[in-house]
Design a protein around this motif. Structure first.
Motif, PDB file in Angstrom:
ATOM      1  N   LEU B  88     -26.726   1.395  -4.836  1.00 52.02           N
ATOM      2  CA  LEU B  88     -25.294   1.226  -5.079  1.00 52.02           C
ATOM      3  C   LEU B  88     -24.448   2.329  -4.444  1.00 52.02           C
ATOM      4  N   ARG B  89     -25.018   3.515  -4.364  1.00 52.04           N
ATOM      5  CA  ARG B  89     -24.230   4.678  -3.959  1.00 52.04           C
ATOM      6  C   ARG B  89     -23.627   4.555  -2.558  1.00 52.04           C
ATOM      7  N   PRO B  90     -24.368   4.050  -1.565  1.00 55.73           N
ATOM      8  CA  PRO B  90     -23.769   3.987  -0.221  1.00 55.73           C
ATOM      9  C   PRO B  90     -22.672   2.939  -0.064  1.00 55.73           C
ATOM     10  N   ILE B  91     -22.515   2.040  -1.045  1.00 54.36           N
ATOM     11  CA  ILE B  91     -21.466   1.014  -0.908  1.00 54.36           C
ATOM     12  C   ILE B  91     -20.117   1.666  -1.181  1.00 54.36           C
ATOM     13  N   PRO B  92     -19.210   1.692  -0.196  1.00 54.07           N
ATOM     14  CA  PRO B  92     -17.917   2.327  -0.448  1.00 54.07           C
ATOM     15  C   PRO B  92     -17.133   1.527  -1.488  1.00 54.07           C
ATOM     16  N   PRO B  93     -16.360   2.202  -2.337  1.00 53.07           N
ATOM     17  CA  PRO B  93     -15.594   1.495  -3.376  1.00 53.07           C
ATOM     18  C   PRO B  93     -14.751   0.366  -2.783  1.00 53.07           C
ATOM     19  N   ILE B  94     -14.265   0.582  -1.559  1.00 53.88           N
ATOM     20  CA  ILE B  94     -13.420  -0.425  -0.914  1.00 53.88           C
ATOM     21  C   ILE B  94     -14.150  -1.776  -0.822  1.00 53.88           C
ATOM     22  N   ALA B  95     -15.454  -1.717  -0.594  1.00 57.55           N
ATOM     23  CA  ALA B  95     -16.222  -2.951  -0.455  1.00 57.55           C
ATOM     24  C   ALA B  95     -16.323  -3.721  -1.766  1.00 57.55           C
ATOM     25  N   TRP B  96     -15.995  -3.041  -2.854  1.00 57.80           N
ATOM     26  CA  TRP B  96     -16.041  -3.694  -4.165  1.00 57.80           C
ATOM     27  C   TRP B  96     -14.757  -4.457  -4.471  1.00 57.80           C
ATOM     28  N   PRO B 109      -6.703  -3.255 -14.324  1.00 58.11           N
ATOM     29  CA  PRO B 109      -8.164  -3.225 -14.537  1.00 58.11           C
ATOM     30  C   PRO B 109      -8.992  -3.107 -13.255  1.00 58.11           C
ATOM     31  N   PRO B 110      -8.753  -3.929 -12.217  1.00 56.73           N
ATOM     32  CA  PRO B 110      -9.602  -3.744 -11.031  1.00 56.73           C
ATOM     33  C   PRO B 110      -9.372  -2.375 -10.391  1.00 56.73           C
ATOM     34  N   ALA B 111      -8.127  -1.885 -10.412  1.00 60.29           N
ATOM     35  CA  ALA B 111      -7.830  -0.575  -9.816  1.00 60.29           C
ATOM     36  C   ALA B 111      -8.632   0.512 -10.524  1.00 60.29           C
ATOM     37  N   THR B 175     -12.089  11.307  -3.956  1.00 57.22           N
ATOM     38  CA  THR B 175     -12.374   9.886  -3.748  1.00 57.22           C
ATOM     39  C   THR B 175     -11.444   9.029  -4.596  1.00 57.22           C
ATOM     40  N   ALA B 176     -11.223   9.432  -5.836  1.00 59.74           N
ATOM     41  CA  ALA B 176     -10.342   8.675  -6.729  1.00 59.74           C
ATOM     42  C   ALA B 176      -8.961   8.538  -6.106  1.00 59.74           C
ATOM     43  N   PHE B 177      -8.512   9.573  -5.438  1.00 55.67           N
ATOM     44  CA  PHE B 177      -7.198   9.562  -4.808  1.00 55.67           C
ATOM     45  C   PHE B 177      -7.131   8.573  -3.659  1.00 55.67           C
ATOM     46  N   ILE B 178      -8.183   8.538  -2.859  1.00 58.13           N
ATOM     47  CA  ILE B 178      -8.221   7.572  -1.758  1.00 58.13           C
ATOM     48  C   ILE B 178      -8.208   6.162  -2.320  1.00 58.13           C
ATOM     49  N   VAL B 179      -9.060   5.958  -3.315  1.00 57.77           N
ATOM     50  CA  VAL B 179      -9.226   4.606  -3.847  1.00 57.77           C
ATOM     51  C   VAL B 179      -7.959   4.120  -4.542  1.00 57.77           C
ATOM     52  N   VAL B 180      -7.241   5.013  -5.228  1.00 59.35           N
ATOM     53  CA  VAL B 180      -6.043   4.548  -5.943  1.00 59.35           C
ATOM     54  C   VAL B 180      -5.024   3.983  -4.957  1.00 59.35           C
ATOM     55  N   ILE B 181      -4.834   4.648  -3.842  1.00 61.01           N
ATOM     56  CA  ILE B 181      -3.846   4.179  -2.868  1.00 61.01           C
ATOM     57  C   ILE B 181      -4.250   2.808  -2.321  1.00 61.01           C
ATOM     58  N   VAL B 182      -5.530   2.694  -1.955  1.00 60.11           N
ATOM     59  CA  VAL B 182      -5.993   1.424  -1.417  1.00 60.11           C
ATOM     60  C   VAL B 182      -5.866   0.309  -2.448  1.00 60.11           C
ATOM     61  N   SER B 183      -6.293   0.610  -3.679  1.00 61.12           N
ATOM     62  CA  SER B 183      -6.281  -0.464  -4.679  1.00 61.12           C
ATOM     63  C   SER B 183      -4.858  -0.869  -5.031  1.00 61.12           C
ATOM     64  N   LEU B 192       2.289   4.602  -5.662  1.00 64.19           N
ATOM     65  CA  LEU B 192       2.631   5.092  -4.325  1.00 64.19           C
ATOM     66  C   LEU B 192       2.033   4.214  -3.229  1.00 64.19           C
ATOM     67  N   GLY B 193       0.836   3.737  -3.429  1.00 66.48           N
ATOM     68  CA  GLY B 193       0.197   2.879  -2.428  1.00 66.48           C
ATOM     69  C   GLY B 193       0.968   1.576  -2.255  1.00 66.48           C
ATOM     70  N   TYR B 194       1.334   1.002  -3.387  1.00 61.05           N
ATOM     71  CA  TYR B 194       2.096  -0.242  -3.335  1.00 61.05           C
ATOM     72  C   TYR B 194       3.424  -0.027  -2.613  1.00 61.05           C
ATOM     73  N   ARG B 195       4.095   1.091  -2.945  1.00 61.18           N
ATOM     74  CA  ARG B 195       5.426   1.367  -2.391  1.00 61.18           C
ATOM     75  C   ARG B 195       5.362   1.559  -0.879  1.00 61.18           C
ATOM     76  N   ILE B 196       4.326   2.181  -0.407  1.00 70.94           N
ATOM     77  CA  ILE B 196       4.185   2.382   1.038  1.00 70.94           C
ATOM     78  C   ILE B 196       4.037   1.044   1.745  1.00 70.94           C
ATOM     79  N   LEU B 197       3.238   0.186   1.148  1.00 69.13           N
ATOM     80  CA  LEU B 197       2.994  -1.114   1.769  1.00 69.13           C
ATOM     81  C   LEU B 197       4.267  -1.968   1.725  1.00 69.13           C
ATOM     82  N   GLU B 198       4.984  -1.864   0.596  1.00 69.85           N
ATOM     83  CA  GLU B 198       6.240  -2.603   0.449  1.00 69.85           C
ATOM     84  C   GLU B 198       7.244  -2.140   1.501  1.00 69.85           C
ATOM     85  N   ALA B 199       7.315  -0.828   1.702  1.00 69.51           N
ATOM     86  CA  ALA B 199       8.253  -0.276   2.675  1.00 69.51           C
ATOM     87  C   ALA B 199       7.922  -0.768   4.095  1.00 69.51           C
TER      88      ALA B 199
END
Ligand SMILES: Nc1ncnc2c1ncn2[C@@H]1O[C@H](COP(=O)(O)OP(=O)(O)OP(=O)(O)O)[C@@H](O)[C@H]1O
Ligand SMILES: [Mg+2]
Lengths: 260, 242
Positions: B88-96, B109-111, B175-183, B192-199
């Motif tokens: 499980l470890r090598p699977i990047p969170p993004i792939a989940w 919840p998914p975030a 890692t949590a910081f990277i994942v929060v923006i993506v999710s 902040l991630g949502y706002r960037i994409l919205e902008a």
């Protein structure tokens, strides 16, 4: 009356296809209150014997009985001062010394009283709330001794405790240990490879042979304390023990040459 | 040096060399940022992102720490869990992301699941390593002084492994910081991630960069807090003397 009795003790280590007979047929008895030194060249099994009495090493055969009970595991009634300063670096000096008492469930005030008394006794008071990283080697070894005195083990097992110290600190701690021993009547088994140190401290000196580790010579030392390292008797014994240790040292050296 | 860079950036923008959409000027970004702050939306976004990081991180840490302690201390437990961990470890969170949306729907919840996953493995691996690397001499000493299992864990193994664990926590927060923006770009509609994409939809480059800078500053602040925590918890440690 035998307080510690070691009967027919043998220990073989097996590793990468080789069998090392570290100890073979050791028979040794100590009375309560004796201060015995184990003397011998490096690799002759001194630490192995000490660790077997401490309960860290299971013998291949034979038996160790301390105060009527067979040794099967480590316990606070057989306290150890390790050669490496095994005091806990994440605890202050105070906490290190209090550790064993807290495990025994002693109350906070009781613990504090006891620890503070030991801090005074060993000249550690001003380091009470410091971490070990701020202490010199001698101070750390004092903490290790204080930690052991705190739990008041009737048997103290010490593995070259002063080996890494400078001569002056060494002598001071030797004197303190002698004082503690004579005040408390504890039984001490002390490993060293210094003949001088064993003669300064012990009333029994056990010389070990090299591979297999057996007992070569058992010397009772009756000189008065404090002993004078320049005295005649001291130096006669020193010469005699020196000759015995040298024989084993030579076997050790020959063995090492063979390995190369 | 950064000041010179800012001045060059500002003047090239003012001179009209680059279009404000490709690269807005620093002053425009600041103006936008203040506007964003005034509207009250910035606070909601920052708190939203921080809340998810905290929640996800805590969840991941609370699971990883005890598991790591047990896996580090017992070869049997290690053997038991290690195969799953290694796969499980090598699977990047993004792939989940796809599966987490299927399992948990949209929203927090998914975030939080993804963030906890991102924090979980670094903390787990470091805790295992930390426990396995505890010097045997301390275990012997503690046993000799009469320590039982509980005392051994709490007062010897855990503190001895703390340098490793803190390093794991640090990586875990990163890692949590990277994942929060993506999710937030995918499953949530604030932060902040949502706002960037919205902008981006409106080509508000100034707001995108204002968001990026905010993320940078938040990361820096968390790092400072971690530093302080590190220095306090490891004040006994040799390597930290300055
Ligand atoms: N865990 C082990 N595995 C294999 N061999 C060992 C082990 N521990 C000790 N030995 C071997 O047993 C012999 C006795 O070792 P021991 O540590 O008791 O010697 P020592 O007299 O304490 O030496 P020193 O003065 O160098 O500390 C040595 O030859 C050593 O290589
Ligand atoms: Mg030794």
């Amino acid at each position: 009356m035998d307080y510690i009795s070691i009967t027919n003790l043998s220990k073989k280590f097996e590793g990468n296809g080789q069998i090392v007979p570290a100890l073979q047929g050791i028979n040794l008895t100590l009375s309560r209150g004796e201060f015995a030194c184990l003397l011998g060249p490096s690799g002759c099994g001194k630490s192995t014997l000490l660790n077997a009495v401490a309960g860290f090493i299971q013998p291949s055969s034979g038996e160790i009985v301390v105060d009527g009970r067979p040794v099967i595991e480590p316990g606070p009634e057989r306290g150890v001062v390790f050669q490496e300063y095994a005091i806990f670096p994440w605890m202050t000096v105070y906490r290190n010394i209090a550790f064993g008492l807290e495990i025994q469930g002693s109350s906070a005030t009781e613990t504090a009283g006891r620890v503070d008394a030991l801090l005074d006794k060993l000249g550690l008071r001003e380091f009470r709330d410091r971490f070990p990283k701020d202490l010199s080697g001698g101070m750390r070894q004092r903490v290790a001794i204080a930690r052991l005195l705190a739990i008041d083990s009737p048997v103290m097992l010490m593995d070259e405790p002063f080996g890494a110290l400078d001569a002056l600190t060494r002598r001071t701690l030797q004197d303190e240990l002698l004082r503690i021993w004579r005040e408390s009547g504890k039984t001490i088994l002390f490993v060293t490879h210094s003949i001088e140190e064993s003669l300064y401290l012990a009333n029994r000196i056990v010389v070990m042979t090299y591979r297999p580790g057996t007992i070569k010579h058992d010397q009772t030392v009756t000189m008065e304390y404090p002993r004078d390292p320049a005295g005649v008797e001291f130096n006669e014994l020193k010469r005699e023990l020196g000759r015995l240790v040298m024989e084993e040292q030579e076997r050790h050296t020959r063995d090492e040459m063979k390995m190369v | 040096m950064p000041l010179i860079l800012l001045i060059i950036w500002e003047t090239t923008c003012r001179a009209g060399v680059v279009s404000p959409i490709m690269l807005p000027s620093p002053s425009a970004i600041v103006i936008k940022w203040v506007e964003w702050l005034r509207s009250g939306e910035l606070l909601v976004d920052v708190l939203g992102s921080l809340g998810r990081v905290t929640g996800g991180f805590l969840l991941g840490a609370v699971l990883a720490l005890p598991l790591g302690l047990f896996m580090g201390a017992s070869p049997r437990i290690y053997e038991y869990f290690n195969p799953i961990v290694q796969v499980l470890r090598p699977i990047p969170p993004i792939a989940w992301i796809p599966m987490s949306i299927l399992w948990f729907g949209l929203g927090n919840p998914p975030a939080i699941f993804l963030i906890s996953l991102g924090a979980f493995f670094p903390i787990l691996m470091n805790t295992i390593a930390g426990v396995q690397n505890v010097d045997g001499i301390y275990l012997r000493a503690a046993r000799n002084l009469g320590a039982g299992r509980g005392t051994m864990f709490r007062r010897v193994i855990l503190p001895a492994a703390t340098p490793y664990i803190l390093a794991g926590i640090r990586i875990g927060i990163g890692t949590a910081f990277i994942v929060v923006i993506v999710s937030e770009m995918i499953a949530v509609n604030n932060g902040l991630g949502y706002r960037i994409l919205e902008a981006r939809e409106f080509m508000w480059s100034d707001k995108i960069i204002a968001g990026m800078v905010t993320i940078g500053l938040l990361g820096l602040a968390i790092d400072q807090i971690m530093n302080a925590l590190n220095n306090y918890l490891l004040r006994w440690h040799r390597g930290l003397d300055t």
